[in-house]
Scaffold this motif. Structure first.
Motif: not given
Length: 102
Positions: A74-89
């Motif tokens: 995503l960074a290669d495409e001009g995006f920055s990671t804002e958040d990662i949410i881990f959840g069940d499933g």
């Protein structure tokens, strides 16, 4: 994106990047290999299932990825990671378009 080869997954992300304007948000929903809520064994079992169930003769499917792999693509495409949410499933990687692809 895990149902596609790395090359095709990156192409899909590049097409999404073309469609998303600066400041726009992209949410990836997937099973990530580094999901701490499911443990490494289950993550690898899911990855193996994807590889066996969906691979064709050309072995174009490459399986589950870590959040770091997707964040890098995503960074290669001009995006920055804002958040990662881990959840069940299912887990989510949330990225914001910060710039045009360089």
């Amino acid at each position: 994106l895990h149902d596609w080869s790395d090359h095709t997954a990156k192409w899909i992300l590049s097409r999404l990047a073309e469609a998303v304007t600066e400041g726009g948000t992209l949410v990836l929903s997937s099973h990530f290999l580094d999901d701490p809520t499911i443990g490494k064994r289950l993550a690898l079992a899911r990855d193996n299932f994807v590889l066996v169930a969906f691979a064709d003769e050309q072995k174009r499917v490459t399986g589950e990825k870590t959040t770091q792999v997707y964040a890098s693509w995503l960074a290669d495409e001009g995006f920055s990671t804002e958040d990662i949410i881990f959840g069940d499933g299912r887990s989510f990687l949330i990225a914001r378009k910060t710039a045009s692809k360089s």
